[in-house]
Design a protein around this motif. Structure first.
Motif, PDB file in Angstrom:
ATOM      1  N   GLY A  82     -29.230 -18.539 -48.919  1.00  0.00           N
ATOM      2  CA  GLY A  82     -28.257 -17.486 -49.226  1.00  0.00           C
ATOM      3  C   GLY A  82     -26.825 -17.967 -49.023  1.00  0.00           C
ATOM      4  N   SER A  83     -25.872 -17.325 -49.685  1.00  0.00           N
ATOM      5  CA  SER A  83     -24.467 -17.728 -49.512  1.00  0.00           C
ATOM      6  C   SER A  83     -23.977 -17.294 -48.139  1.00  0.00           C
ATOM      7  CB  SER A  83     -23.579 -17.057 -50.552  1.00  0.00           C
ATOM      8  OG  SER A  83     -24.183 -17.115 -51.800  1.00  0.00           O
ATOM      9  N   ASN A  84     -23.000 -18.047 -47.637  1.00  0.00           N
ATOM     10  CA  ASN A  84     -22.371 -17.654 -46.371  1.00  0.00           C
ATOM     11  C   ASN A  84     -21.453 -16.467 -46.600  1.00  0.00           C
ATOM     12  OD1 ASN A  84     -23.624 -19.808 -45.168  1.00  0.00           O
ATOM     13  ND2 ASN A  84     -21.830 -21.147 -45.281  1.00  0.00           N
ATOM     14  N   GLY A  85     -21.319 -15.643 -45.569  1.00  0.00           N
ATOM     15  CA  GLY A  85     -20.371 -14.527 -45.676  1.00  0.00           C
ATOM     16  C   GLY A  85     -18.943 -15.047 -45.667  1.00  0.00           C
ATOM     17  N   LYS A  86     -18.039 -14.274 -46.250  1.00  0.00           N
ATOM     18  CA  LYS A  86     -16.628 -14.707 -46.284  1.00  0.00           C
ATOM     19  C   LYS A  86     -16.026 -14.570 -44.891  1.00  0.00           C
ATOM     20  CE  LYS A  86     -14.597 -13.757 -50.757  1.00  0.00           C
ATOM     21  NZ  LYS A  86     -14.167 -12.614 -51.510  1.00  0.00           N
ATOM     22  N   ASP A  87     -15.206 -15.553 -44.527  1.00  0.00           N
ATOM     23  CA  ASP A  87     -14.517 -15.473 -43.229  1.00  0.00           C
ATOM     24  C   ASP A  87     -13.436 -14.397 -43.285  1.00  0.00           C
ATOM     25  OD1 ASP A  87     -16.041 -17.563 -42.406  1.00  0.00           O
ATOM     26  OD2 ASP A  87     -14.507 -19.094 -42.776  1.00  0.00           O
ATOM     27  N   PHE A  88     -13.119 -13.865 -42.126  1.00  0.00           N
ATOM     28  CA  PHE A  88     -12.029 -12.889 -42.063  1.00  0.00           C
ATOM     29  C   PHE A  88     -10.848 -13.563 -41.377  1.00  0.00           C
ATOM     30  CE2 PHE A  88      -9.438  -9.427 -40.821  1.00  0.00           C
ATOM     31  CZ  PHE A  88      -9.742  -8.380 -41.677  1.00  0.00           C
ATOM     32  N   LEU A  89      -9.715 -13.625 -42.074  1.00  0.00           N
ATOM     33  CA  LEU A  89      -8.544 -14.324 -41.548  1.00  0.00           C
ATOM     34  C   LEU A  89      -7.548 -13.313 -40.974  1.00  0.00           C
ATOM     35  CD1 LEU A  89      -7.323 -17.238 -41.487  1.00  0.00           C
ATOM     36  CD2 LEU A  89      -5.991 -16.534 -43.445  1.00  0.00           C
ATOM     37  N   ILE A  90      -7.203 -13.511 -39.704  1.00  0.00           N
ATOM     38  CA  ILE A  90      -6.168 -12.668 -39.099  1.00  0.00           C
ATOM     39  C   ILE A  90      -4.925 -13.535 -38.946  1.00  0.00           C
ATOM     40  CG2 ILE A  90      -5.562 -11.203 -37.137  1.00  0.00           C
ATOM     41  CD1 ILE A  90      -8.505 -11.138 -36.390  1.00  0.00           C
ATOM     42  N   GLU A  91      -3.860 -13.162 -39.638  1.00  0.00           N
ATOM     43  CA  GLU A  91      -2.630 -13.942 -39.509  1.00  0.00           C
ATOM     44  C   GLU A  91      -1.764 -13.334 -38.423  1.00  0.00           C
ATOM     45  OE1 GLU A  91      -1.397 -16.350 -43.207  1.00  0.00           O
ATOM     46  OE2 GLU A  91      -1.342 -14.230 -43.734  1.00  0.00           O
ATOM     47  N   VAL A  92      -1.250 -14.189 -37.573  1.00  0.00           N
ATOM     48  CA  VAL A  92      -0.463 -13.693 -36.440  1.00  0.00           C
ATOM     49  C   VAL A  92       0.824 -14.504 -36.300  1.00  0.00           C
ATOM     50  CG1 VAL A  92      -2.400 -12.814 -35.080  1.00  0.00           C
ATOM     51  CG2 VAL A  92      -1.722 -15.192 -34.855  1.00  0.00           C
ATOM     52  N   PRO A  93       1.843 -13.920 -35.677  1.00  0.00           N
ATOM     53  CA  PRO A  93       3.065 -14.686 -35.440  1.00  0.00           C
ATOM     54  C   PRO A  93       2.813 -15.807 -34.438  1.00  0.00           C
ATOM     55  CG  PRO A  93       3.228 -12.484 -34.504  1.00  0.00           C
ATOM     56  CD  PRO A  93       1.951 -12.533 -35.236  1.00  0.00           C
ATOM     57  N   ILE A  94       3.695 -16.787 -34.463  1.00  0.00           N
ATOM     58  CA  ILE A  94       3.559 -17.906 -33.537  1.00  0.00           C
ATOM     59  C   ILE A  94       3.945 -17.439 -32.134  1.00  0.00           C
ATOM     60  CG2 ILE A  94       4.535 -20.164 -33.024  1.00  0.00           C
ATOM     61  CD1 ILE A  94       4.634 -20.389 -36.117  1.00  0.00           C
ATOM     62  N   GLY A  95       3.148 -17.837 -31.166  1.00  0.00           N
ATOM     63  CA  GLY A  95       3.383 -17.357 -29.798  1.00  0.00           C
ATOM     64  C   GLY A  95       2.444 -16.226 -29.428  1.00  0.00           C
ATOM     65  N   THR A  96       1.360 -16.079 -30.219  1.00  0.00           N
ATOM     66  CA  THR A  96       0.407 -15.002 -29.938  1.00  0.00           C
ATOM     67  C   THR A  96      -0.616 -15.456 -28.900  1.00  0.00           C
ATOM     68  OG1 THR A  96       0.615 -14.153 -32.163  1.00  0.00           O
ATOM     69  CG2 THR A  96      -1.360 -13.523 -30.974  1.00  0.00           C
ATOM     70  N   VAL A  97      -0.864 -14.588 -27.944  1.00  0.00           N
ATOM     71  CA  VAL A  97      -1.903 -14.853 -26.948  1.00  0.00           C
ATOM     72  C   VAL A  97      -3.033 -13.872 -27.237  1.00  0.00           C
ATOM     73  CG1 VAL A  97      -2.436 -14.913 -24.501  1.00  0.00           C
ATOM     74  CG2 VAL A  97      -0.160 -15.493 -25.286  1.00  0.00           C
ATOM     75  N   VAL A  98      -4.259 -14.383 -27.316  1.00  0.00           N
ATOM     76  CA  VAL A  98      -5.406 -13.516 -27.567  1.00  0.00           C
ATOM     77  C   VAL A  98      -6.140 -13.300 -26.256  1.00  0.00           C
ATOM     78  CG1 VAL A  98      -7.475 -13.227 -28.962  1.00  0.00           C
ATOM     79  CG2 VAL A  98      -5.591 -14.589 -29.828  1.00  0.00           C
ATOM     80  N   LYS A  99      -6.373 -12.044 -25.927  1.00  0.00           N
ATOM     81  CA  LYS A  99      -7.075 -11.745 -24.672  1.00  0.00           C
ATOM     82  C   LYS A  99      -8.287 -10.887 -24.955  1.00  0.00           C
ATOM     83  CE  LYS A  99      -3.128 -12.070 -21.646  1.00  0.00           C
ATOM     84  NZ  LYS A  99      -2.196 -11.353 -20.798  1.00  0.00           N
ATOM     85  N   ASP A 100      -9.294 -11.011 -24.092  1.00  0.00           N
ATOM     86  CA  ASP A 100     -10.469 -10.159 -24.280  1.00  0.00           C
ATOM     87  C   ASP A 100     -10.256  -8.828 -23.568  1.00  0.00           C
ATOM     88  OD1 ASP A 100     -10.847 -10.593 -21.636  1.00  0.00           O
ATOM     89  OD2 ASP A 100     -12.584 -11.897 -21.840  1.00  0.00           O
ATOM     90  N   GLU A 101     -11.304  -8.001 -23.548  1.00  0.00           N
ATOM     91  CA  GLU A 101     -11.140  -6.655 -23.006  1.00  0.00           C
ATOM     92  C   GLU A 101     -10.760  -6.644 -21.533  1.00  0.00           C
ATOM     93  OE1 GLU A 101     -13.644  -3.014 -24.618  1.00  0.00           O
ATOM     94  OE2 GLU A 101     -14.643  -4.936 -24.897  1.00  0.00           O
ATOM     95  N   ASN A 102     -11.150  -7.713 -20.815  1.00  0.00           N
ATOM     96  CA  ASN A 102     -10.797  -7.786 -19.399  1.00  0.00           C
ATOM     97  C   ASN A 102      -9.483  -8.507 -19.171  1.00  0.00           C
ATOM     98  OD1 ASN A 102     -13.261  -6.569 -18.888  1.00  0.00           O
ATOM     99  ND2 ASN A 102     -14.296  -8.567 -18.952  1.00  0.00           N
ATOM    100  N   LYS A 103      -8.746  -8.692 -20.266  1.00  0.00           N
ATOM    101  CA  LYS A 103      -7.432  -9.352 -20.215  1.00  0.00           C
ATOM    102  C   LYS A 103      -7.517 -10.833 -19.822  1.00  0.00           C
ATOM    103  CE  LYS A 103      -4.882  -5.727 -21.254  1.00  0.00           C
ATOM    104  NZ  LYS A 103      -3.771  -5.045 -20.711  1.00  0.00           N
ATOM    105  N   ASN A 104      -8.649 -11.447 -20.067  1.00  0.00           N
ATOM    106  CA  ASN A 104      -8.728 -12.903 -19.867  1.00  0.00           C
ATOM    107  C   ASN A 104      -8.280 -13.571 -21.157  1.00  0.00           C
ATOM    108  OD1 ASN A 104      -9.953 -12.614 -17.318  1.00  0.00           O
ATOM    109  ND2 ASN A 104     -11.890 -12.183 -18.344  1.00  0.00           N
ATOM    110  N   ILE A 105      -7.525 -14.652 -21.007  1.00  0.00           N
ATOM    111  CA  ILE A 105      -7.006 -15.321 -22.202  1.00  0.00           C
ATOM    112  C   ILE A 105      -8.135 -16.035 -22.936  1.00  0.00           C
ATOM    113  CG2 ILE A 105      -5.463 -17.139 -23.015  1.00  0.00           C
ATOM    114  CD1 ILE A 105      -3.549 -16.390 -20.810  1.00  0.00           C
ATOM    115  N   ILE A 106      -8.271 -15.754 -24.221  1.00  0.00           N
ATOM    116  CA  ILE A 106      -9.269 -16.462 -25.028  1.00  0.00           C
ATOM    117  C   ILE A 106      -8.613 -17.688 -25.649  1.00  0.00           C
ATOM    118  CG2 ILE A 106     -10.917 -16.313 -26.920  1.00  0.00           C
ATOM    119  CD1 ILE A 106     -10.852 -13.295 -26.686  1.00  0.00           C
TER     120      ILE A 106
END
Ligand code: GTP
Ligand code: MG
Length: 326
Positions: A82-106
């Motif tokens: 089967g074909s792979n699903g399409k990726d979902f791209l999230i574009e963000v400004p430079i300097g973005t920090v991604v954190k999980d629900e417990n506020k740990n940096i991913i």
């Protein structure tokens, strides 16, 4: 324009499920037992985050808070995967920090086009052809694709600038930014004209550095007074802090110490950064008064420069000193 500056947002992300494997047996004219030929399911789409230098806030995500990638397609007969699903791209400004629900940096995004996979899509399930062996030559089962879980994450913007402008409101920070860079911030003779950070590039011959004008801080900002500490996190990444104290304020030294205190309440690291002090609006005071101010700050061993955005006094010296520090 009022609420366009969004530097903090919670979004929901779910990568795609894997496609399921197929159960199928080869059939053709005159072939009685063709054997299993069910293909493997495709992989689900990933959730990918990418830096984009032409975006400066999370405004574009405000009404698109659900990021759900496509699932993988199921396998098909004739051993077709089967074909792979399409990726979902999230574009963000430079300097973005991604954190999980417990506020740990991913992860963090610090460069243009920097791409990172936040959540991987589920694997596809094996089709029945995979399970064929000498004992079981016509397996009548296949795997289901891996189901993924959805997660809430926090995106936090910490503007990447070399120099951060810090000071009480109405001290001429935005005016300074407008004369040493090409930025055009709002300037007004009242408190809190600047409600969100502005960026500018200081050009020096062939070099340049970034400077950020951060909304004014007042005493007890750490307790939520004024605009509070909300914007201080943008100064966290600055390598140099430029403190601005206006020449027409009384008790300059005390004001300076209040600023330092408020900063240390937010993050003690601020006190370890390189810093420079300027007395703005120097056109309002005489040389005699300048000497007096110099003396009071000399006691706490602070270097200071007198500047005036109106007459241009001290601006060249300021730029050179900042560049040397950066
Ligand atoms: N005399 C004199 N006035 C100045 C100078 N620089 C700025 N001002 C005036 O000071 C006032 C405040 O300037 P802003 O640049 O908006 O001050 P700010 O620190 O950005 O203020 P907030 O955004 O409210 O924190 C304006 O009326 C400016 O015209 C200067 O060098 N000399
Ligand atoms: Mg301002």
């Amino acid at each position: 324009m009022k609420n366009c500056f969004i530097d903090f947002i919670k979004i929901y992300c779910k990568s795609g499920d894997g496609g399921s494997g197929c159960i199928h047996f080869y059939r053709d004219k005159y072939i009685s037992r063709g054997g299993p030929d069910g293909g493997t399911g495709g992989r689900g789409g990933n959730i990918i985050i990418q830096g984009n230098s032409s975006i400066h806030t999370f405004f574009h995500l405000r009404y698109n808070r659900h990021c759900i990638a496509q699932s993988g397609y199921p396998g098909r007969e004739n051993n077709v995967t089967g074909s792979n699903g399409k990726d979902f791209l999230i574009e963000v400004p430079i300097g973005t920090v991604v954190k999980d629900e417990n506020k740990n940096i991913i992860t963090e995004i610090v460069k243009n086009y920097e791409k990172k996979i936040l959540f991987k899509g589920g694997k596809g399930g094996k089709g029945n052809a995979f399970f064929k062996n000498s004992v079981n030559q016509s397996p009548y089962h296949a795997q289901k694709g891996v189901k993924t879980k959805g997660y809430y994450i926090f995106l936090e913007l910490k503007i990447l600038a070399d120099v951060g402008l810090l000071g009480f409101p109405n001290t001429g920070k935005s005016t300074l930014l407008s004369v040493i860079t090409k930025a055009k911030p709002k300037i007004g003779n009242f408190f809190f004209t600047t409600k969100y950070p502005n960026l500018g590039v200081v050009k020096m011959n062939f070099n340049s550095f970034l400077i950020a004008d951060i909304p004014g801080i007042i005493e007890n900002a750490s307790e939520g007074k004024g605009l509070g500490h909300r914007f201080l996190r943008h100064a966290e990444r600055n390598s140099v802090l430029l403190f601005v104290i206006s020449a027409d304020t009384k008790n300059k030294k005390q004001k300076y110490l209040i600023l330092l205190k408020e900063l240390s309440k937010f993050n003690l690291d601020f006190l370890n950064k390189k810093r420079l002090l300027v007395i703005s609006k120097s056109d309002l005071i005489s040389n005699k008064e300048k000497d007096k101010i110099r003396k009071t700050f000399f006691k706490i061993k602070e270097n200071l420069i007198f500047i005036s955005s109106f007459t241009g006094e001290g601006l060249m010296e300021l730029k050179e000193k900042l560049y040397a520090l950066v």
